[in-house]
Design an enzyme around this catalytic site. Structure first.
Site, short mmCIF file in Angstrom:
data_model
loop_
_atom_site.label_atom_id
_atom_site.label_comp_id
_atom_site.label_asym_id
_atom_site.label_seq_id
_atom_site.Cartn_x
_atom_site.Cartn_y
_atom_site.Cartn_z
N THR A 1 2.35 2.29 -7.93
CA THR A 1 2.02 3.70 -8.11
C THR A 1 1.16 3.92 -9.35
O THR A 1 1.20 3.13 -10.30
CB THR A 1 3.32 4.52 -8.26
N ASP A 2 0.41 5.02 -9.35
CA ASP A 2 -0.37 5.37 -10.54
C ASP A 2 0.53 5.83 -11.69
O ASP A 2 0.09 5.88 -12.84
CB ASP A 2 -1.40 6.45 -10.21
N GLU A 3 1.78 6.13 -11.41
CA GLU A 3 2.67 6.65 -12.45
C GLU A 3 2.98 5.63 -13.54
O GLU A 3 3.43 6.00 -14.64
CB GLU A 3 3.96 7.19 -11.83
N TYR B 1 11.85 6.14 -12.91
CA TYR B 1 11.14 5.64 -11.73
C TYR B 1 9.91 4.84 -12.13
O TYR B 1 9.74 3.68 -11.72
CB TYR B 1 10.73 6.79 -10.82
N LYS C 1 9.01 0.76 -11.70
CA LYS C 1 7.85 0.24 -10.97
C LYS C 1 6.96 -0.59 -11.90
O LYS C 1 6.40 -1.62 -11.48
CB LYS C 1 7.05 1.38 -10.36
#
Length: 351
Positions: free
Chosen positions: A131-133, A157, A161
């Site tokens: 993810t970009d997060e 989260y 990741k």
């Protein structure tokens, strides 16, 4: 022909990917391993459930014995790893499951693949979907995330990741495992679990309920239609260089409040209510550590692999809204008792 293990294939993106791949590569064998937690739904794959090239395995990526049996029994040569706890709000309420699935689960899967593939001489591929997060938050006007952007996760989260991304990278550098990592922006489209922004806005609007918007609604996200994401993963699997990271983005930044208003206005036209749906928008307390802006620079995908998204936001959101209007029964079945419990904790009322 490939024998592909898809982890988390009963979820939103995984199920869309399996349907996409079966249409594009009908000779490949697809094995879907999913633990069927709250967001996993075999109904998402009912149309292909009886195909001889498809098999569903109810299992957990933390179960090493289950993984070893699948790798050996199905002669798996390709992994597309979607399985993850993926909702920031849930990670704030209970981070334990995120560490177990996203970190330890990815480690267990890497170990099983390494043991099954030996010296990696058979053309194997292990694609890890991230993810970009993991990159943290961008200021207004700052350049979009590239693959070399420093990691700065701000939620349980995104931290889980980020940890899984580092494990995947380490297995390439240490053991030579042929891994690929993709970091995507916010996905939207059919079959998305109803607690996410776009389906939540559609369903609450239609049901006359408050439409919750965090803070001032000015949070910015890059939005990627799920079929474009599936095409991007296909492109990386077929042409990506082992050990590389590829950012897959919609090149499509929107403030949350503007998306909510767009959906309300379109529903006013497609299925008008007693009053304009915008009147149901309700601003709620912002979540802790809420990242202000994400934006993906997909230039590497374009330069090296010739990929760019095929859907503009106007066509993608139109297809998405119409899908939810046409599939209200699916939405009702997905919003079970567990979903109701989560919604009450998050927003303080019945969904």
């Amino acid at each position: 022909m490939r024998n592909i293990l898809i982890t988390g294939g009963a979820g939103f993106i995984g199920a869309n990917f399996i349907r996409y791949w079966v249409d594009r590569h009908p000779g490949d064998r697809m094995v879907n391993l999913d633990a069927l937690t709250y967001a996993g739904n075999p109904e998402n794959l009912a149309a292909i459930d009886t195909l001889p090239v498809y098999r569903f395995v109810h299992g957990d990526i933390n179960d090493r014995q289950c993984l070893e049996e699948v790798f050996a029994g199905e002669a798996i040569d390709t992994v597309v790893h979607f399985a993850a706890e993926s909702h920031v709000d849930r990670s704030i309420l209970g981070p334990d499951a995120f560490i177990r699935t996203n970190v330890h689960g990815t480690f267990t899967l890497l170990e099983a693949a390494k043991a099954a593939w030996g010296d990696f001489a058979g053309g194997q591929r292990f694609l890890h979907v991230s993810t970009d997060e993991v990159y943290g938050s961008l200021e207004a006007g700052a350049p979009a995330f590239t693959e070399t952007h420093a990691y700065a996760p701000n939620s349980p989260y995104s931290a889980s990741k980020a940890a899984s991304d580092h494990l995947v990278r380490a297995y390439h550098r240490t053991y030579g495992m042929p891994v690929l990592t993709t970091n995507c922006s916010n996905n939207y489209g059919p079959y998305q679990f109803p607690e996410k922004l776009i389906p939540l806005t559609i369903l609450n609007a239609l049901e006359g309920k408050p439409i919750p918007v965090y803070g001032d609604g000015r949070t910015i996200r890059d939005w990627l239609y799920v079929e474009d994401h599936c095409n991007g993963i296909e492109t990386v699997l077929e042409g990506g260089r082992p050990g590389e990271v590829y950012n897959i983005g919609g090149i499509n930044e929107w403030q949350n409040i503007d998306i909510v208003h767009l959906i309300c206005d379109r529903l006013d036209e497609l299925q008008p209510g007693a009053a304009p749906y915008r009147e149901q928008v309700t601003f709620v307390t912002d979540r802790p550590g809420h990242d202000r802006r994400y934006a993906i620079d997909a230039g590497k995908m374009q330069r090296e692999l010739g990929w760019s998204p095929r859907h503009d936001f106007a066509s993608g959101i139109e297809q998405t809204i119409r899908w939810y209007l046409d599939n209200r029964d699916w939405c009702d079945r997905m919003r079970s008792g567990e979903y109701q419990n989560y919604y009450r904790k998050q927003y303080g009322r019945q969904a």
